[in-house]
Scaffold this active site. Structure first.
Site, PDB file in Angstrom:
ATOM      1  CG  ASP A  42      -8.948   1.238   2.930  1.00  0.00           C
ATOM      2  OD1 ASP A  42      -9.668   0.461   2.273  1.00  0.00           O
ATOM      3  OD2 ASP A  42      -7.732   1.030   3.111  1.00  0.00           O
TER       4      ASP A  42
ATOM      5  CE  LYS B  93      -4.439  -1.409   1.849  1.00  0.00           C
ATOM      6  NZ  LYS B  93      -5.476  -1.033   2.809  1.00  0.00           N
TER       7      LYS B  93
END
Ligand code: ATR
Length: 290
Positions: free
Chosen positions: A112, A76
């Site tokens: 997210d 990520k």
């Protein structure tokens, strides 16, 4: 990018999720369902990419016909070095979970926070307006950052962060302050977590406690106002002890599965040109594969 663009070039859009390991990912179930539900041609596949191969993998995306994909642990943060455009939230949180080609360039963003907020919006409309803007966030790991950023975006006046390792919470708050967005943040002591509930209108567990295979979350809800909304990012089990206990005393609860489903929406739209719906059918499908 629209589906017709792909159809004109007679190349079916291909998307991926990469991680190391990646076997556990539920993303193929979600995206394959949406492709089918929307009558779209295309594919979404899981690919195990070792950290040492990430740069090479990203460099070959175009040649391999990929329109973009999802990026999960441990890539990520590293992915940011290999894309052309890093969007604001990804820059701020130093992490991305979604990449896509646009105007010939590879873009990266994190969805997210969007997933967290949209889950609450769907299940408890106006949750952020009816609250008095005081949140208690348990856990300061990777999962907490987009959630806190989302709460700041929604104008929460006080966000108290408690973490077993206090320094980790302090360092996260310092990072947010450096970015000029941490003024609503307060760090509390982990051992005071039950008492700190007295002040909160939203309780979020972002720690791994309560997940299958992890220790339980040890928290007394006695001080929690009955009007407080309670949510958990853990979705295995779907009803964590936290959610069960909160519901039993009359608090409104929202489970964490919707965050997983909603975070997938922007990626699908980027790659396949259609904004997909998060439906109960999808929830049931993902639950049946959990
Ligand atoms: P993620 O990136 O998924 O958030 P993580 O970075 O490992 O995962 O963070 C897990 C979170 O759960 C952290 O807040 C962690 O607290 P520490 O920073 O003190 O490690 C919390 N956590 C995990 N096990 C815990 C335990 N037994 N007691 C209290 N907190 C725990």
């Amino acid at each position: 990018m629209s589906q017709s663009t792909h159809a004109n070039t007679a190349v079916l859009p291909k998307a991926f999720v990469i991680g190391w390991p990646i076997a556990h990912s539920k993303s193929p179930t979600i995206h394959t369902h949406w492709l089918k539900q929307n009558g779209l041609s295309g594919s979404y596949e899981k690919i195990a990419v070792e950290p040492c191969n990430l740069e090479r993998f990203v460099g070959s995306l175009k040649d391999n016909g990929f329109v973009g994909g999802n990026v999960t642990i441990p890539h990520k943060e590293a992915i940011l070095s290999f894309v052309d455009v890093v969007h604001t939230n990804a820059k701020r949180l130093r992490a991305a979970n979604t990449v896509w080609f646009e105007g010939g360039k590879l873009h990266a963003d994190t969805t997210d926070g969007y997933g967290f907020l949209s889950n609450l919006d769907q299940h408890q409309p106006n949750w952020d307006q009816s609250s008095d803007g005081k949140a208690l966030v348990l856990g300061a790991g990777g999962a907490s950052r987009p959630i806190i950023n989302g709460l700041i975006e929604r104008g929460f006046k006080t966000i108290t962060l408690v973490n077993r390792t206090k320094e980790r919470a302090e360092s996260l708050v310092e990072t947010l302050r450096d970015l000029g967005i941490g003024s609503s943040m307060v760090v509390g002591d982990w051992q005071d977590r039950s008492e700190l509930l007295a002040e909160c209108s939203l309780l979020v567990n972002t720690s791994s406690l309560g997940m299958v295979g992890q220790p339980p979350l040890d928290l007394s809800l006695d001080a929690l106002p009955s009007s407080a909304l309670v949510t958990d990012i853990v979705y295995t089990p779907l009803e964590t002890n936290l959610l069960r206990d909160a519901k039993a005393r009359g608090n409104v609860t929202v489970d964490g599965l919707g965050m997983l489903l909603h975070q997938a929406v922007p990626g699908f739209e980027h790659w396949f040109g259609v904004r997909p719906a998060v439906t109960d059918e999808l929830r049931q499908l993902v639950l049946s594969t959990t």
